[in-house]
Design a protein around this motif. Structure first.
Motif, short mmCIF file in Angstrom:
data_model
loop_
_atom_site.label_atom_id
_atom_site.label_comp_id
_atom_site.label_asym_id
_atom_site.label_seq_id
_atom_site.Cartn_x
_atom_site.Cartn_y
_atom_site.Cartn_z
N ALA A 287 -4.12 -5.66 1.19
CA ALA A 287 -3.77 -4.65 2.19
C ALA A 287 -4.93 -3.70 2.49
O ALA A 287 -4.85 -2.89 3.42
CB ALA A 287 -2.57 -3.84 1.70
N LEU A 288 -6.00 -3.80 1.69
CA LEU A 288 -7.08 -2.82 1.81
C LEU A 288 -8.39 -3.39 2.34
O LEU A 288 -9.06 -2.79 3.17
CB LEU A 288 -7.38 -2.22 0.42
CG LEU A 288 -6.40 -1.23 -0.16
CD1 LEU A 288 -6.77 -0.95 -1.61
CD2 LEU A 288 -6.40 0.07 0.63
N TYR B 116 -8.93 -2.36 6.21
CA TYR B 116 -10.17 -2.03 6.92
C TYR B 116 -11.26 -1.46 6.00
O TYR B 116 -12.20 -0.83 6.45
CB TYR B 116 -9.91 -1.09 8.10
CG TYR B 116 -9.21 0.23 7.80
CD1 TYR B 116 -9.85 1.26 7.13
CD2 TYR B 116 -7.92 0.47 8.27
CE1 TYR B 116 -9.22 2.47 6.90
CE2 TYR B 116 -7.27 1.68 8.04
CZ TYR B 116 -7.93 2.67 7.36
OH TYR B 116 -7.30 3.87 7.13
N LEU C 105 0.86 -1.18 0.00
CA LEU C 105 0.00 0.00 0.00
C LEU C 105 0.90 1.25 0.00
O LEU C 105 1.96 1.23 0.61
CB LEU C 105 -0.79 -0.04 1.31
CG LEU C 105 -2.05 0.75 1.45
CD1 LEU C 105 -3.12 0.15 0.54
CD2 LEU C 105 -2.53 0.69 2.90
N ASN D 156 -1.83 -1.07 11.01
CA ASN D 156 -2.73 -0.41 10.06
C ASN D 156 -3.20 -1.52 9.13
O ASN D 156 -2.69 -1.69 8.05
CB ASN D 156 -1.96 0.67 9.30
CG ASN D 156 -2.77 1.25 8.15
OD1 ASN D 156 -3.99 1.14 8.13
ND2 ASN D 156 -2.10 1.84 7.17
N PRO D 157 -4.17 -2.30 9.58
CA PRO D 157 -4.58 -3.48 8.82
C PRO D 157 -5.53 -3.11 7.68
O PRO D 157 -5.95 -1.96 7.58
CB PRO D 157 -5.33 -4.31 9.88
CG PRO D 157 -5.96 -3.27 10.74
CD PRO D 157 -5.00 -2.10 10.78
N ARG E 249 0.04 6.43 3.77
CA ARG E 249 -0.77 7.65 3.79
C ARG E 249 -0.27 8.58 4.90
O ARG E 249 0.18 8.10 5.95
CB ARG E 249 -2.23 7.33 4.09
CG ARG E 249 -2.82 6.19 3.29
CD ARG E 249 -3.03 6.62 1.84
NE ARG E 249 -4.06 5.86 1.17
CZ ARG E 249 -3.85 4.82 0.36
NH1 ARG E 249 -2.63 4.38 0.14
NH2 ARG E 249 -4.86 4.22 -0.24
#
Ligand code: GLN
Length: 278
Positions: free
Chosen positions: A207-208, A189, A90, A186-187, A93
């Motif tokens: 990852a999303l 989600y 990912l 930060n899984p 962010r």
């Protein structure tokens, strides 16, 4: 084409597909011309050769197709360093820096054990390793290719000696011998039915996306982490803007205490943490 004209020309070409067209055009040009972004204007009158123009056009086409600039140029700034980024991870962010800062703000002894679940590019673990040299940090990912990228990043940013990387589906390969003071993640989600996914088509689904309206991984981590935390240990999780209530419910049900949610730069609920009773 002169470099000064190229900056304007390519900015205009991607103005519909990018929210930061001037920056993205400059990033593409600096990548192909092997020049720092800050140096582009100093070289205003440089004539760009036709073969370089071909290369630039190809990258600009990818940006027009909505591919994030980080994949196109292969890097992304995070915290105070630059990470190598590829299709296995990912794009980190800016909101995730809130999670890093929340960990750093915890009142903690000097030498502690920290576990990151789902490290991706390594962003969180590397930022923590850079900021807290004494910490003993372990980082996992389910994807071996992502781990390779994270290890490369840790090596480039000289954080490699401090981070132990383990391939693991959540806690599956984590030993029960060492208990952690901090677990951070930060899984994935995002709800599989969320229309935002259309805009994220270039990023790894693994990852999303999380089942159960995006809550499956968050709930699993909350329920399992308590068996890997020391008494008084803390679990910090990044989550979606509308998942705060679910997070509080999961943490309460699992027996955690002092649950708190932090907002991101846009004022949206983004990070929730809670402690195991000491
Ligand atoms: N914050 C990311 C996004 O909304 C999602 C990250 C994640 O699922 N962990 O684009």
């Amino acid at each position: 084409m002169l470099l000064q004209d190229a900056i304007v020309h390519y900015k205009n070409k991607i103005s519909d597909s990018s929210s930061t067209p001037a920056l993205d055009a400059k990033l593409v040009l600096s990548c192909v011309l092997a020049m720092r972004v800050e140096d582009l204007y100093l070289n205003n009158k440089l004539v760009i050769s036709p073969d370089k123009i071909d290369e630039i056009e190809k990258l600009i086409l990818r940006r027009q197709d909505g591919e994030p600039i980080a994949y196109i140029i292969g890097k992304k700034d995070f915290w105070d360093f630059t990470l190598a980024i590829d299709e296995n991870v990912l794009v980190p962010r800016p909101e995730t820096e809130i999670l890093v800062q929340a960990v750093l703000d915890m009142p903690l002894p000097l030498n502690i054990n920290v576990l990151e679940i789902g490290t991706g590019s390594g962003a969180i673990a590397i930022a923590l390793a850079k900021e807290r040299k004494e910490w003993n940090i372990t980082a996992t990912d389910i994807c071996q290719n992502a781990l390779s990228t994270a290890m490369l990043n840790a090596e480039n940013i000289s954080a490699d000696k401090k981070i132990k990387f383990i391939r693991s589906d959540l806690f599956a390969n984590i030993s029960h011998e060492t208990k952690f003071n901090i677990i951070v993640s930060n899984p994935p989600y995002i709800d599989p039915n969320d229309h935002h996914l259309l805009a994220l088509k270039h990023e790894p689904k693994l990852a999303l996306i999380s089942p159960l309206k995006g809550l499956y991984h968050l709930r699993e981590i909350i329920n399992k982490a308590k068996f890997f935390l020391q008494p008084g240990g803390v679990l910090l999780l990044e989550h979606g803007y509308d998942q705060k209530q679910a997070m509080h419910d999961f943490f309460l049900d699992a027996g955690y205490t002092s649950i708190k949610t932090l907002q991101d730069y846009s004022g949206l609920d983004r990070v929730t943490f809670a402690f195991i009773k000491s």
